[in-house]
Scaffold this motif. Structure first.
Motif, PDB file in Angstrom:
ATOM      1  N   ASN A 107       0.850  -1.183   0.000  1.00  0.00           N
ATOM      2  CA  ASN A 107       0.000   0.000   0.000  1.00  0.00           C
ATOM      3  C   ASN A 107       0.889   1.237   0.000  1.00  0.00           C
ATOM      4  O   ASN A 107       2.115   1.150   0.102  1.00  0.00           O
ATOM      5  N   ASP A 108       0.265   2.399  -0.107  1.00  0.00           N
ATOM      6  CA  ASP A 108       1.028   3.644  -0.198  1.00  0.00           C
ATOM      7  C   ASP A 108       1.846   3.906   1.053  1.00  0.00           C
ATOM      8  O   ASP A 108       2.970   4.418   0.974  1.00  0.00           O
ATOM      9  N   TYR A 123      -2.385  10.392   1.654  1.00  0.00           N
ATOM     10  CA  TYR A 123      -2.487   9.469   0.527  1.00  0.00           C
ATOM     11  C   TYR A 123      -3.872   9.586  -0.090  1.00  0.00           C
ATOM     12  O   TYR A 123      -4.874   9.164   0.501  1.00  0.00           O
ATOM     13  N   THR A 124      -3.916  10.194  -1.252  1.00  0.00           N
ATOM     14  CA  THR A 124      -5.188  10.447  -1.917  1.00  0.00           C
ATOM     15  C   THR A 124      -4.963  10.683  -3.404  1.00  0.00           C
ATOM     16  O   THR A 124      -3.870  11.118  -3.807  1.00  0.00           O
ATOM     17  N   GLU A 125      -5.966  10.391  -4.194  1.00  0.00           N
ATOM     18  CA  GLU A 125      -5.909  10.690  -5.619  1.00  0.00           C
ATOM     19  C   GLU A 125      -6.481  12.079  -5.904  1.00  0.00           C
ATOM     20  O   GLU A 125      -6.409  12.566  -7.031  1.00  0.00           O
ATOM     21  N   LYS A 175       1.968  11.255  -7.462  1.00  0.00           N
ATOM     22  CA  LYS A 175       0.824  10.396  -7.794  1.00  0.00           C
ATOM     23  C   LYS A 175       0.382   9.658  -6.541  1.00  0.00           C
ATOM     24  O   LYS A 175       1.133   8.871  -5.962  1.00  0.00           O
ATOM     25  N   GLY A 176      -0.827   9.935  -6.110  1.00  0.00           N
ATOM     26  CA  GLY A 176      -1.386   9.259  -4.943  1.00  0.00           C
ATOM     27  C   GLY A 176      -0.946   9.816  -3.610  1.00  0.00           C
ATOM     28  O   GLY A 176      -1.313   9.281  -2.558  1.00  0.00           O
ATOM     29  N   LYS A 177      -0.152  10.891  -3.601  1.00  0.00           N
ATOM     30  CA  LYS A 177       0.343  11.426  -2.330  1.00  0.00           C
ATOM     31  C   LYS A 177       0.512  12.932  -2.382  1.00  0.00           C
ATOM     32  O   LYS A 177       1.008  13.489  -3.364  1.00  0.00           O
TER      33      LYS A 177
END
Length: 434
Positions: free
Chosen positions: A112-113, A387-389, A407-409
């Motif tokens: 996971n992130d 951690y988000t889009e 990307k994603g963070k």
């Protein structure tokens, strides 16, 4: 606890008193030395200590003390790329390599992130980890104790037919070593110890044999009625399993230790779910342990983000003496200007915008001074990862600045204010009513 050899202070004190009647001329054979907690204490008191374990970690500590060397090869290309940058002339290097793998193995899967974030950070800061650990070893007296020998194998072979007093605090759960050192076994090639899996839940026959056939001192966090004749003490805790003392040494004493209210961590009270803030409530902060943060994180944080390394320590945020939120800090993820907030979360309640209050309070003078006191460094502010889009985080927006987007963070940071907790709360409360 037992499988890494960490005998708690209260149990150590009992052991020292128990052995005081034996005399320091006697040999002490320690089974499952782990991180050499007991070995160090007994050696310092003048006993001739013969140590034992099956983990590579313990073997490399013994190598340093006994001036020996274990052939060790790293077969993992990623870890190897980190290790190749480290100086080769230090006698501590192999131990630091194993410590690095133990520290980072939980993030290695990158499932996971959050795991990826910590994995990448540790890879980037491998040199810093090495230098900090070496400095601690060279200046902290970590290995300033003696052992007479080290047996790399099954603890029963080590202590069963020895010519001295046997001490044992055996693995507290079946397969403990395998679970903890699985990645070490995968990453490193070396001549491994041979041993049988020990089930401490069903160890009464083994313990009885040791007690009947020689001078033995055994700690266990399982209470065996079959050993009642040899039971001479108990260390009782309110927040973890009791430790029973069994011994065949001659003693007229029985030992009982119970945490006093002053030494126990007080149980924190959480605000009720229907709690509502009023303008005249009292807001405070309290320093708490990383274990406490870890415990409440799994209760109140989303399961998507609660997989993390333990923080260095944490802060509880209280309203009228009851907790409404927590924050944890991680120096390893910080830089010279900003302390990394590895987690911040509030409890479930009917209060609106509570998360906003907490991140505002993190910028207070009180938090600034607490961090300075703990780390002995004047950080200018704090930073954290989200951690988000989504392009922004509504939680941090308007309070912290977005300083990095991947990307994603998202990375948010902000400097400390000159405001006290009470002033910040009043600002938040006025905003909340609008």
């Amino acid at each position: 606890m037992g499988f890494i050899g960490s005998v708690p202070p209260e149990a150590r004190a009992i052991l020292v008193d128990l052995l005081s009647k034996v005399g320091t001329s006697r040999k002490i054979y320690v089974g499952c030395s782990g991180n050499f907690t007991i070995d160090r204490v007994l050696s310092g008191l003048g006993y001739k200590v013969h140590s034992n374990d099956v983990s590579l970690y313990s073997k490399l500590i013994a190598d340093i003390i006994l001036n020996q060397d274990t052939e060790l090869k790293c077969n993992d290309p990623t870890y190897n790329s980190v290790f190749l940058k480290w100086p080769k002339d230090s006698k501590y290097r192999k131990l630091v390599e194993v410590m690095y793998v133990l520290k980072t193995s939980k993030f290695r899967p990158c499932e996971n992130d959050f795991q990826r974030e910590f994995w990448e950070s540790y890879l980037e800061k491998g040199d810093e980890f090495y230098e900090r650990t070496i400095k601690k070893f060279e200046t902290g007296g970590v290995f300033d104790f003696k052992i007479e020998s080290f047996y790399f194998g099954d603890f029963l072979n080590h202590i069963q037919n020895c010519d001295g007093v046997r001490f044992l605090f055996a693995p507290t759960y079946k397969g403990g070593y395998e679970k903890m050192y699985k990645t070490v076994e995968e990453v490193f090639e070396y001549e491994k110890a041979t041993y049988s899996i020990f089930d401490s839940k069903n160890a009464e026959k083994t313990y009885l044999n040791l007690l009947e056939t020689g001078e033995s001192v055994i700690y266990s966090d399982f209470d065996f009625p079959e050993l009642e004749t040899y039971k001479k003490g108990v260390v009782r805790y309110s927040n973890k399993k009791d430790i029973a003392l069994y011994t065949s040494l001659k003693t007229s004493k029985t030992y009982f230790f119970s945490n006093s209210p002053e030494t126990e961590n007080s149980t924190l009270k959480i605000i009720p779910s229907d709690f509502q803030f009023s303008e005249d409530v009292k807001i405070e902060i309290a320093k708490v342990t990383s274990d406490l943060i870890f415990h409440y994180k799994h209760i109140f944080m989303s399961s998507k983000v609660n997989y993390s390394d333990k923080e260095d320590f944490g802060i509880a945020f209280l309203v009228d003496g009851k907790v409404f939120g927590f924050a944890g800090f991680k120096k390893f993820m910080s830089n010279m200007d900003s302390m990394f907030v590895s987690s911040d979360f509030v409890v479930k309640s009917g209060e609106r915008r509570l998360s906003k209050l907490l991140i505002m309070l993190l910028l207070s003078k009180e938090v600034k001074h607490l961090l300075r006191s703990h780390y002995l460094h004047a950080y200018r502010g704090v930073k954290t990862s989200v951690y988000t889009e989504h392009p922004v985080s509504m939680k941090y927006r308007g309070v912290y600045e977005l300083t990095e987007r991947k990307k994603g963070k998202l990375v948010y940071s902000q400097e400390f204010t000159n405001a006290f907790i009470g002033e910040i709360f009043k600002t938040w409360f006025k905003t909340k009513r609008k």
